[in-house]
Design an enzyme around this catalytic site. Structure first.
Site, PDB file in Angstrom:
ATOM      1  N   HIS A 174       0.841  -1.193   0.000  1.00  0.00           N
ATOM      2  CA  HIS A 174       0.000   0.000   0.000  1.00  0.00           C
ATOM      3  C   HIS A 174       0.878   1.247   0.000  1.00  0.00           C
ATOM      4  O   HIS A 174       1.764   1.377   0.847  1.00  0.00           O
ATOM      5  CB  HIS A 174      -0.891   0.029   1.248  1.00  0.00           C
ATOM      6  CG  HIS A 174      -1.664  -1.231   1.489  1.00  0.00           C
ATOM      7  ND1 HIS A 174      -1.959  -1.689   2.751  1.00  0.00           N
ATOM      8  CD2 HIS A 174      -2.173  -2.150   0.620  1.00  0.00           C
ATOM      9  CE1 HIS A 174      -2.632  -2.830   2.660  1.00  0.00           C
ATOM     10  NE2 HIS A 174      -2.775  -3.126   1.376  1.00  0.00           N
ATOM     11  N   TYR A 231       2.540   2.349  14.001  1.00  0.00           N
ATOM     12  CA  TYR A 231       2.918   3.317  12.981  1.00  0.00           C
ATOM     13  C   TYR A 231       2.282   4.676  13.273  1.00  0.00           C
ATOM     14  O   TYR A 231       1.108   4.779  13.586  1.00  0.00           O
ATOM     15  CB  TYR A 231       2.617   2.825  11.571  1.00  0.00           C
ATOM     16  CG  TYR A 231       1.249   2.280  11.296  1.00  0.00           C
ATOM     17  CD1 TYR A 231       0.266   3.087  10.724  1.00  0.00           C
ATOM     18  CD2 TYR A 231       0.936   0.949  11.568  1.00  0.00           C
ATOM     19  CE1 TYR A 231      -0.993   2.585  10.434  1.00  0.00           C
ATOM     20  CE2 TYR A 231      -0.316   0.434  11.278  1.00  0.00           C
ATOM     21  CZ  TYR A 231      -1.281   1.259  10.717  1.00  0.00           C
ATOM     22  OH  TYR A 231      -2.523   0.754  10.435  1.00  0.00           O
TER      23      TYR A 231
END
Length: 471
Positions: free
Chosen positions: A70, A133
């Site tokens: 992605h 993240y």
């Protein structure tokens, strides 16, 4: 097993902006501790100050769980809390490095900064793996992603666990091959004041390309109450403010004072807020009118401002606001000549009609042509020297307005002796309506911009070319 005692180290990869980071992890019999993101230390070590606003955690209980590839519209800091992962990154941005692949294992002692547009994917190598993240934009259903198939033959990622033996979503399996991926363009640049002299030159310099957006006064209202939501600002990287209120004499009237402050200060403050909150670079054009023109030598960027009139006061105030933006370029200029009505065209018209004008001879400076000003702005954005103020004018010997007028007469085939000098006071004596005070010395020192590698053109040569083109 997590490695303890590493030194904080930033390592560049073959993908520009993709940075692999070794993290100090401190451990004993009780477990371990690390600073997952420590802005001061990490920026000092060479990481960009990317401004995270959201922290997410992904947990995978089974070895072999695979996600990706992605490419997201934000920057992303990926680290592991427990376990270990294999990461694969593919540059999906347009440019020479499109399709470049980098792989590495990530455990709690290692992290990676993934820039916008770089495809990322992860395969779990230990059970009960959790990775975090941080991203510098809030998730939005309107965000535009790009994807690449995990099994793409061109990328040829050497997965530790074959893809036939791992857990993958049907959606990830259906992603396109590299040949079918549309490269992701750079963040957008918004040019405000696109119909003005400088805006026209910027369109010529930057071109009509997909990531450059041009806005006029009619299409972009700096005073709008919903300005913060007028664009998805995180999709932008730069705002160039090429618009301003420049009617220096009218600014001395009550209505002009109001309009000058609204455009040159209040509107600029709104742009500064947007740029700061969204991590954008703000380019702002300043003026020699922030100085009183009393000193003998050219003005340097560090000289204190002392504006004489309302226009100069609003420009100085706007500069002070822009200087608070972490990423800013204030481009200070003087005697700007471009498309539309200007001093050079007026003198050329007078020469053609055989008129012998009286022109101010005690104001000294250099002409700045908008093509050169646009070139300098493009140079700053491409080279990214230290943020701050840069003087940009034409080069060459200083001239008065009367000198410029005589040069126009000569270059258009007319007698320059027809131009006579008057003082500023004599020129405006008896003029009806308000008159703004002018700085007598508009010379700007150009050493800082030239030190970045941009060479200003001689104003006399630029004038000759301008008149030849304008004929």
């Amino acid at each position: 097993m997590t490695e303890f005692g590493k030194t904080l180290t930033v390592t560049e990869t073959p993908i520009p902006g993709l940075l692999l980071v070794d993290l100090p992890v401190h451990g004993d019999s009780r477990g371990w501790f690390k600073e997952n993101w420590q802005r001061e230390k990490m920026v000092a070590a060479g990481l960009p100050d990317f401004g995270p606003v959201q922290n997410n955690i992904s947990f995978n209980d089974a070895v072999g769980t695979t996600r990706g590839i992605h490419a997201e519209p934000w920057d992303k800091w990926v680290s592991v809390a427990t376990g270990r992962i294999f990461g694969a990154w593919v540059d999906l941005r347009e440019g020479a490095t499109f399709g470049t692949v980098f792989t590495a294992e990530i455990d709690p002692s290692r992290a990676i900064l993934v820039p916008r547009g770089v495809g990322n994917s992860y395969q779990t190598l230990e059970p009960d793996t959790a990775y975090a993240y941080l991203v510098n934009d809030h998730w939005s259903p309107d965000a535009e992603y790009s994807f690449l198939n995990l099994a793409d033959e061109t990328a040829a990622i050497a997965w530790p666990i074959p893809l036939d033996d791992v857990e993958i979503s049907a959606k990830d399996l259906a992603h396109p091959r590299l040949a079918e991926v549309t490269p992701i363009g750079p963040r957008k640049t918004l040019v405000i004041g696109a119909s003005g002299q400088l805006g026209t030159a910027l369109r010529t310099e930057l071109g009509d390309v997909a990531h450059i957006e041009y806005a006029t006064r009619e299409t972009f209202d700096l005073g709008a109450a919903d300005l913060d939501f007028a664009r998805r600002w995180r999709d932008y990287g730069t705002i160039i403010n090429a618009g301003a209120y420049t009617a220096v004499d009218l600014a001395e009237t009550p209505a002009g004072r109001r309009d000058a402050w609204a455009a040159n200060v209040t509107g600029v403050a709104a742009l500064a807020r947007i740029a700061t909150e969204n991590g954008l670079t703000l380019v702002h054009v300043s003026s020699d009118y922030v100085f009183d023109g009393a000193q003998a030598e050219p003005y340097a960027e560090s000289d204190p401002v002392q504006p004489l009139g309302v226009y100069g006061q609003t420009k100085a105030a706007g500069d002070a606001v822009v200087a608070t933006v972490p990423r800013h370029y204030i481009v200070r200029t003087s005697w700007v000549i471009g498309e539309g009505r200007n001093f050079v065209r007026t003198m050329a018209s007078l020469a053609e009609r055989g008129i012998a004008p009286r022109v101010v001879g005690d104001q000294i400076g250099r002409l700045t042509f908008t093509a050169d000003l646009a070139s300098a702005i493009a140079h700053l954005l491409a080279q990214r020297p230290a943020y701050g103020v840069y003087n940009v004018t034409g080069a060459g010997e200083p001239q008065s307005w009367a000198d410029v007028a005589r040069a126009v007469y000569r270059l258009t085939g007319h007698d320059p002796a027809g131009v006579s000098d008057v003082t500023t006071a004599e020129y405006f004596a008896g003029q009806a309506g308000p008159v703004a005070p002018r700085p007598l010395n508009s010379m700007l020192d150009l050493s800082r911009i030239t030190a970045t590698g941009w060479t200003p053109r001689d104003a006399a040569i630029s004038l000759e070319e301008y008149l030849a083109t304008d004929a």
